[in-house]
Each structure stands twice: as structure tokens, then as C-alpha cells.
Design a protein around this motif. Structure first.
Motif, PDB file in Angstrom:
ATOM      1  N   ARG A  12      -1.366  89.088 -22.614  1.00  0.00           N
ATOM      2  CA  ARG A  12      -0.427  87.994 -23.116  1.00  0.00           C
ATOM      3  C   ARG A  12      -0.345  88.029 -24.563  1.00  0.00           C
ATOM      4  NH1 ARG A  12      -0.021  82.884 -19.525  1.00  0.00           N
ATOM      5  NH2 ARG A  12      -0.125  84.112 -17.427  1.00  0.00           N
ATOM      6  N   ASP A  14       0.202  90.743 -26.375  1.00  0.00           N
ATOM      7  CA  ASP A  14       1.114  91.480 -26.883  1.00  0.00           C
ATOM      8  C   ASP A  14       2.383  90.935 -27.453  1.00  0.00           C
ATOM      9  OD1 ASP A  14      -0.946  93.286 -26.562  1.00  0.00           O
ATOM     10  OD2 ASP A  14      -0.003  94.377 -24.798  1.00  0.00           O
ATOM     11  N   LEU A  15       2.963  90.144 -26.538  1.00  0.00           N
ATOM     12  CA  LEU A  15       4.304  89.560 -26.915  1.00  0.00           C
ATOM     13  C   LEU A  15       4.434  88.031 -27.115  1.00  0.00           C
ATOM     14  CD1 LEU A  15       6.671  91.330 -24.138  1.00  0.00           C
ATOM     15  CD2 LEU A  15       6.341  92.095 -26.663  1.00  0.00           C
ATOM     16  N   PRO A  16       5.031  87.638 -28.038  1.00  0.00           N
ATOM     17  CA  PRO A  16       4.996  86.162 -28.224  1.00  0.00           C
ATOM     18  C   PRO A  16       5.681  85.707 -27.115  1.00  0.00           C
ATOM     19  CG  PRO A  16       6.095  87.262 -29.817  1.00  0.00           C
ATOM     20  CD  PRO A  16       5.608  88.134 -29.090  1.00  0.00           C
ATOM     21  N   ASP A  17       5.247  84.315 -26.803  1.00  0.00           N
ATOM     22  CA  ASP A  17       5.799  83.547 -25.474  1.00  0.00           C
ATOM     23  C   ASP A  17       7.377  83.565 -25.574  1.00  0.00           C
ATOM     24  OD1 ASP A  17       3.558  83.155 -24.094  1.00  0.00           O
ATOM     25  OD2 ASP A  17       3.068  81.169 -25.180  1.00  0.00           O
ATOM     26  N   LEU A  19       9.635  85.514 -26.884  1.00  0.00           N
ATOM     27  CA  LEU A  19      10.322  86.763 -26.381  1.00  0.00           C
ATOM     28  C   LEU A  19      10.017  87.076 -25.025  1.00  0.00           C
ATOM     29  CD1 LEU A  19      11.865  89.485 -27.618  1.00  0.00           C
ATOM     30  CD2 LEU A  19       9.382  90.383 -28.259  1.00  0.00           C
ATOM     31  N   ARG A  20       8.826  86.863 -24.544  1.00  0.00           N
ATOM     32  CA  ARG A  20       8.655  86.966 -22.978  1.00  0.00           C
ATOM     33  C   ARG A  20       9.431  86.461 -22.175  1.00  0.00           C
ATOM     34  NH1 ARG A  20       3.533  85.079 -22.281  1.00  0.00           N
ATOM     35  NH2 ARG A  20       3.012  86.712 -23.590  1.00  0.00           N
ATOM     36  N   LEU A  23      13.107  87.749 -22.611  1.00  0.00           N
ATOM     37  CA  LEU A  23      13.181  89.028 -21.763  1.00  0.00           C
ATOM     38  C   LEU A  23      13.309  88.823 -20.096  1.00  0.00           C
ATOM     39  CD1 LEU A  23      10.428  91.164 -23.155  1.00  0.00           C
ATOM     40  CD2 LEU A  23      13.018  91.522 -23.416  1.00  0.00           C
TER      41      LEU A  23
END
Length: 178
Positions: A12, A14-17, A19-20, A23
């Protein structure tokens, strides 16, 4: 305590919330607007594809037959090894089955197989340019048989004899079937 589900990504950090979530929002499963199979089937019928048949070398069948013959003759030779003398009286391996080692018996059987296979291939005369190769292989076989007489338990010499006979037989088959 927050435990990750099996379906969620465990990395979790690796990417900010934000951005997730963006996606995930981009993913959309949409079926095609129309059935694609009729077009595919029509194109297949218009240009039928024939599967390319793999080309086998022409020399493979005669080599396989000769190898089978060598194996069959060898089995008979091993079976009769206790009662027969070597096929070639000049062969320097032990002639008494009680004194011969297992390696010598195998060498005798191999020599009989080789001689039978050479009879099957035929007495064709090799081309002049290949005669030195035939002579060298014959000389090597004689040297290996002499070495086996000196060291009757050498599996290495037996394997060398097998390879030498196989090369000589393959060369004779190429000449015979060319």
C-alpha cells in the motif's frame, strides 16, 4: 488492527491512495459492440492455412533401421556370448568366456553388432575423399581394442569403442544411401 485482504495489494505504501482510487475508476469491463466471431470465421475460410509439415532428414529412417538392427544383433550376441568366440579371430579381447570380464564381453558383443551392421549397409566403396576418414576410424577401433586387452575393465575404453563404431557406421550409411 487492519489486516489486508487476499485480493488487495499488500504494498500500500507504493502508491498514494488518491492515485490508487483513480486507477480503479479507470477500469471498465465492456463487451464488444458486436459479435466478432463471424468476421474471424469468414477470414479463415477465405485464406485456409495449411499446417507446415515438419521436414525430417532423409537419412533418419535408414539410420534408425540400422540402429535397430545393431541392437537386435547385439542382444543375440550378448545372449550367446558365453558360447561364441569373437567374430574376428584377430580381435585382441579375451576368447575364454570364463576369463573375460564383463567389459570384454560387451566389447565382443559390440564388435559382432558392428560387423553385422556393416554387412547390412553393404560393401560399398567410399569416395576417395572420405577414405582417410574410414581408415582413421578403423585404426582407432583397433587401437581401442588393443587398449581393452591391456585394461580389460575400462568402461571409458568401451564407451570410446562404441562411439568409434557408431561414427564409422554412420559414415558408411551416408555413403551407402547417398
Amino acid at each position: 488492527m487492519n489486516t489486508p485482504n487476499a485480493n488487495e495489494d499488500t504494498r500500500r505504501d507504493d502508491l498514494p491512495d488518491a492515485l490508487r482510487w483513480q486507477l480503479r475508476a479507470m477500469r471498465r469491463d465492456e463487451p464488444p459492440a458486436r459479435d466478432l466471431w463471424p468476421d474471424i470465421a469468414q477470414r479463415l475460410q477465405q485464406s485456409p492455412q495449411q499446417a507446415a509439415r515438419p521436414q525430417r532428414p532423409r537419412w533418419l529412417a535408414p539410420v534408425a533401421m540400422a540402429a535397430t538392427m545393431v541392437m537386435a544383433v547385439g542382444m543375440v550376441g550378448v545372449w550367446r556370448a558365453g558360447t561364441d568366440h569373437p567374430a574376428n579371430p584377430g580381435t585382441p579381447v579375451a576368447t575364454d568366456a570364463r576369463q573375460a570380464t564383463l567389459v570384454q564381453l560387451e566389447a565382443q558383443g559390440m564388435t559382432r553388432q558392428y560387423q553385422a551392421a556393416m554387412i547390412e549397409v553393404g560393401p560399398g566403396r567410399p569416395p576417395v575423399e572420405l577414405q582417410p576418414a574410414f581408415d582413421e576410424l578403423d585404426r582407432n577401433a583397433t587401437l581401442i581394442l588393443d587398449a581393452l586387452a591391456q585394461n580389460p575393465d575400462s568402461r571409458l575404453l568401451l564407451e570410446q569403442l562404441r562411439r568409434t563404431y557408431a561414427r564409422r557406421l554412420a559414415l558408411a550409411q551416408r555413403v551407402a544411401y547417398a
